[in-house]
Design a protein around this motif. Structure first.
Motif, mmCIF file in Angstrom:
data_model
loop_
_atom_site.group_PDB
_atom_site.id
_atom_site.type_symbol
_atom_site.label_atom_id
_atom_site.label_comp_id
_atom_site.label_asym_id
_atom_site.label_seq_id
_atom_site.Cartn_x
_atom_site.Cartn_y
_atom_site.Cartn_z
ATOM 1 N N GLN A 110 0.823 -1.205 0.000
ATOM 2 C CA GLN A 110 0.000 0.000 0.000
ATOM 3 C C GLN A 110 0.863 1.264 0.000
ATOM 4 O OE1 GLN A 110 -3.288 0.341 -0.443
ATOM 5 N NE2 GLN A 110 -2.891 2.548 -0.472
ATOM 6 N N VAL A 111 1.926 1.251 0.800
ATOM 7 C CA VAL A 111 2.820 2.408 0.880
ATOM 8 C C VAL A 111 3.470 2.662 -0.476
ATOM 9 C CG1 VAL A 111 5.044 3.185 1.802
ATOM 10 C CG2 VAL A 111 3.295 2.318 3.351
ATOM 11 N N GLU A 120 1.269 4.374 -3.189
ATOM 12 C CA GLU A 120 1.188 5.833 -3.068
ATOM 13 C C GLU A 120 2.474 6.488 -3.567
ATOM 14 O OE1 GLU A 120 -1.549 7.519 -2.284
ATOM 15 O OE2 GLU A 120 -2.535 5.557 -2.238
ATOM 16 N N GLN A 121 3.609 5.902 -3.215
ATOM 17 C CA GLN A 121 4.889 6.453 -3.663
ATOM 18 C C GLN A 121 5.009 6.392 -5.188
ATOM 19 O OE1 GLN A 121 7.851 4.193 -1.560
ATOM 20 N NE2 GLN A 121 7.416 5.161 0.414
ATOM 21 N N LYS A 127 2.631 6.518 -7.428
ATOM 22 C CA LYS A 127 1.827 7.584 -8.030
ATOM 23 C C LYS A 127 2.579 8.900 -8.035
ATOM 24 C CE LYS A 127 -2.739 5.805 -6.657
ATOM 25 N NZ LYS A 127 -3.904 6.095 -5.772
ATOM 26 N N GLN A 128 3.208 9.218 -6.896
ATOM 27 C CA GLN A 128 3.907 10.489 -6.778
ATOM 28 C C GLN A 128 5.130 10.542 -7.693
ATOM 29 O OE1 GLN A 128 2.888 13.338 -4.787
ATOM 30 N NE2 GLN A 128 4.301 14.047 -6.373
ATOM 31 N N SER A 134 8.850 9.233 2.475
ATOM 32 C CA SER A 134 9.214 7.864 2.107
ATOM 33 C C SER A 134 10.141 7.260 3.157
ATOM 34 C CB SER A 134 9.905 7.843 0.736
ATOM 35 O OG SER A 134 9.037 8.310 -0.273
ATOM 36 N N ASP A 176 8.115 6.280 6.214
ATOM 37 C CA ASP A 176 7.398 5.016 5.984
ATOM 38 C C ASP A 176 8.352 3.826 6.080
ATOM 39 O OD1 ASP A 176 4.929 6.255 5.558
ATOM 40 O OD2 ASP A 176 5.300 6.515 3.411
#
Length: 334
Positions: free
Chosen positions: A51-52, A55-56, A58-59, A127, A130
């Motif tokens: 999941q983490v 998101e990374q 996408k960025q 990042s 996380d």
């Protein structure tokens, strides 16, 4: 000009490109592992990691697209075989997540050190946070399950001491002094990284479909084993424990969970990353025999990496990173 509107530098684009390609490779491995893991606590950590990274990812894509660069292909579901049989045990999966989280943390730190634009620095800060959280969680769970390998303990001396002569450096000539704590730290870390690379090579060599790839993976396995033995011998000669191996955590499955491209790339990534750890070990080594061993390992890994590169390029599996403009060609073609 708004500080977030500054164009990204070559270093910033390069680190984003590397984060994307390496991240997608590890993400595919994580997705396979979460599908085979039975232990609910281990599975939960992998689900969080997936999941983490989503998101990374996408960025990172947004950063790259906004600069007009093509987003790397990296690795995706085409490199992952759904429903493949279990190749690794739950405990090895947890060890894998722990060590790859360490690689990720170091990667984020290196990327941050090359970044100037504030939004990119904030991204790497996030990042890193996380990654640090997952790092602690993997250690806690390994400790809980009795599988965390602690490094050797020392008995403290009463007072600080100073080096008094060249015998501190010598191993081939003169008396041999015990290993320093700084040397032990790097020896243990390098052995643990080699153990994981060897274990992955064993599993991947069972599953790879190409004869050429299987041959290379067997060679990488043998190379890792030799280096484990040579570094372990240095610890053993000082009556210090050597990190345990994980070969028995590989099943007998021959069912490939990944494409040959992904398996070969992953071993190559570990080979290249290990050179940084060997360099750190070399930098802190103050005994001539340890220096010589690291130099031999670094040279051997360069040779293995060259073979890896040849196979990757032969099969058109090596994705080219962004290149600087070829000014001579531009002028010539005018």
């Amino acid at each position: 000009m708004d500080k977030d509107d500054l164009k990204l530098t070559s270093s910033e684009i390069g680190t984003l490109w590397g984060e994307y390609v390496n991240g997608t490779a590890v993400d595919m491995v994580n997705r396979y592992m979460v599908s085979i893991i039975e232990d609910e606590k281990i599975k939960a950590l992998f689900e969080d990691a997936i999941q983490v990274f989503a998101e990374q990812k996408k960025q990172i894509k947004t950063f790259i697209k906004n600069e007009g660069f093509p987003v790397p292909i990296g690795f995706n579901e085409s490199d992952l075989k759904t429903g493949a049989k279990r190749l690794f045990s739950d405990i090895f999966c947890l060890h894998y997540l722990h060590i790859m989280t360490m690689h990720g943390l170091l990667g984020h730190t290196a990327s941050l050190s090359s970044s100037v634009r504030e939004d990119l620095r904030r991204f790497y800060d996030s990042s890193g946070d996380d990654g640090m959280k997952l790092f602690h969680q993997t250690i806690d769970l390994l400790l809980e399950k009795g599988h965390f390998q602690r490094d050797p303990y020392f008995y403290p001396r009463s007072n600080p001491e100073f080096v008094s002569g060249q015998q501190f450096l010598n191993r081939f000539f003169g008396s041999k002094r015990p290993l320093a704590a700084t040397e032990i730290a790097n020896l243990s870390m390098n052995i643990k990284k080699k153990v994981m690379a060897k274990t992955l090579s064993i599993g991947f060599s069972q599953a790879a479909q190409s004869k050429e790839v299987r041959k290379f993976l067997k060679s990488a396995q043998d190379s890792a084993d030799q280096q484990i033995q040579s570094l372990g011998k240095i610890l053993h000669n000082d009556n210090l424990p050597v990190p345990m191996s994980w070969e028995t955590e590989v099943t007998t499955s021959q069912d490939p969970p990944f494409s040959d491209k992904l398996m070969l790339y992953h071993i190559g990534f570990l080979l290249q990353a290990s050179q940084g750890y060997h360099g750190a070990g070399l930098a802190t080594a103050m005994r001539t025999d340890i220096v010589a061993e690291y130099e031999k390992i670094i040279l051997k890994n360069l040779m293995v990496t060259k073979e890896w590169f040849n196979i990757m390029t032969k099969n058109r599996w090596f994705e080219q990173p962004p290149l600087a403009p070829d000014r001579k060609k531009i002028a010539k073609d005018k």
